[in-house]
Design an enzyme around this catalytic site. Sequence first.
Site, PDB file in Angstrom:
ATOM      1  N   GLU A 222       3.478  -4.062   1.196  1.00 28.17           N
ATOM      2  CA  GLU A 222       2.738  -3.013   1.894  1.00 28.17           C
ATOM      3  C   GLU A 222       3.704  -1.933   2.361  1.00 28.17           C
ATOM      4  O   GLU A 222       4.694  -2.244   3.031  1.00 28.17           O
ATOM      5  CB  GLU A 222       2.010  -3.571   3.121  1.00 28.17           C
ATOM      6  N   CYS A 223       3.427  -0.696   2.010  1.00 25.84           N
ATOM      7  CA  CYS A 223       4.180   0.456   2.504  1.00 25.84           C
ATOM      8  C   CYS A 223       5.683   0.275   2.244  1.00 25.84           C
ATOM      9  O   CYS A 223       6.128   0.380   1.111  1.00 25.84           O
ATOM     10  CB  CYS A 223       3.870   0.712   3.970  1.00 25.84           C
ATOM     11  N   GLY A 224       6.480  -0.042   3.266  1.00 24.19           N
ATOM     12  CA  GLY A 224       7.903  -0.245   3.038  1.00 24.19           C
ATOM     13  C   GLY A 224       8.170  -1.361   2.049  1.00 24.19           C
ATOM     14  O   GLY A 224       9.114  -1.283   1.239  1.00 24.19           O
TER      15      GLY A 224
ATOM     16  N   TYR B 113       6.247  -2.121  -0.436  1.00 21.45           N
ATOM     17  CA  TYR B 113       5.920  -1.500  -1.726  1.00 21.45           C
ATOM     18  C   TYR B 113       7.102  -0.694  -2.233  1.00 21.45           C
ATOM     19  O   TYR B 113       7.480  -0.790  -3.415  1.00 21.45           O
ATOM     20  CB  TYR B 113       4.689  -0.623  -1.517  1.00 21.45           C
TER      21      TYR B 113
ATOM     22  N   THR C 150       1.139  -1.362  -2.403  1.00 18.55           N
ATOM     23  CA  THR C 150       0.437  -0.143  -2.030  1.00 18.55           C
ATOM     24  C   THR C 150       0.967   0.358  -0.695  1.00 18.55           C
ATOM     25  O   THR C 150       1.478  -0.417   0.108  1.00 18.55           O
ATOM     26  CB  THR C 150      -1.083  -0.395  -1.927  1.00 18.55           C
TER      27      THR C 150
END
Length: 434
Positions: A325-327, A329, A426
């Site tokens: 997730e985010c970082g 990703y 993502t």
Amino acid sequence: MTRALMIAAPRSGSGKTTVTLGLLCALRRRGIDVRAAKSGPDYIDPAFHAAATGQAGLNLDSWAMPPDLLGALAAQAAQSEVLVVEGAMGLFDGVPGTAGRSGAGADVAARLNLPVLLVLDVSGQSQSAAAIARGFMAHDPQVRIAGVILNRLGSARHERLIREAMAPLGLPVVGAIPRSEALVLPERHLGLVQADEHGDLPARLAALADMAERHLDLDTILALASETTAPSAPARHLPPPGQRIALARDAAFSFLYGHLLAAWREAGAEMVPFSPLADEGPDESCDACWLPGGYPELHAGTLAAAGRFKTQLAHFAQTRPVHGECGGYMALGAALVDAAGTAHAMAGLLGIETSFARRKMTLGYREAHLLAPCPLGPAGTRVRGHEFHYATITARGDDAPLADLSDAQGTLIGAEGSRRGHVTGTFFHAIAPA
């Protein structure tokens, strides 16, 4: 019986977190069993709340969480003597749409019957503060403004002028805090510097407790707190991604909502933490791996040099799901460009390349419609959450997208995220099933 209240403000930057932490620490000094929650999507403030109270932090989000989940989490938090909920942004700031599900702190205050203490940053004004308070008192009959805390006062005369203007409102002034740079917590691009990065955090919290004892009327604040209405009901959570979950946990990967971890554990899952920054890979006994968001852009060189981490992660991903997730990703991608413009090789399990040198803020609620099965659920699942990042995507590679994203009002944003084999990622942070 739990007494509860909300600390809110007309806007961000008014001093809500400082006041909340001071109040929490001062109440704990008195031997009161106090717990805190944060209204809205936020990873950082709940960690400070946990440090101040000795109890796990919690989020309550009226847009991202279905009402049954919000109620269940509030009922869980209401097992303490006192519950303090910190608002986000301005009290009534949310998204247009279904009544009571705007994401605003006011939704939570109304649903849980929380009296609101309004923190007013009065720097640059005096009697006008009373007009602001009057407007907030009248804005929504379901939200009760129970008192005000005057923050960043310049002098005794400044305080006297505001108190005189407030008197006709019949609204108690329960705090008057002088302007002081010593009370400011350091920040970076995603908010406050994280709680566990402060080597002097106990001293900082003690100073905030001292401030609260000097400048807040703690007895009146406790008297204003009222019994909360948080009916508990069976709640829907996101299912755990595995039975034994390898969970990246260090200064680069720390953004995972506490209610998700608690729900996964309650469902029988076990978390097995590992540190990519210490060049550790996921434990081979695990059947899923989760890389949360955080600050990989601040540690890109260390991650690029973590050969054992990348080798073990690649081996794990050959047979078992890995999700970022985010970082997380960004770390699963091919490359990350740091703020100085230097490119660093990441895990290379997805084709995405990201840049922190070319910064652009992306912020908002999101609903994801999964295009393929992944640790968030089967294809077709709808999940609510949010995005908040400054990194930009400079290349996507040829990976298939993971989900179709819509904004808080249902407007389609488009396909987002990446999937390749067992690996998915993502920028979207998941909070709850839609």
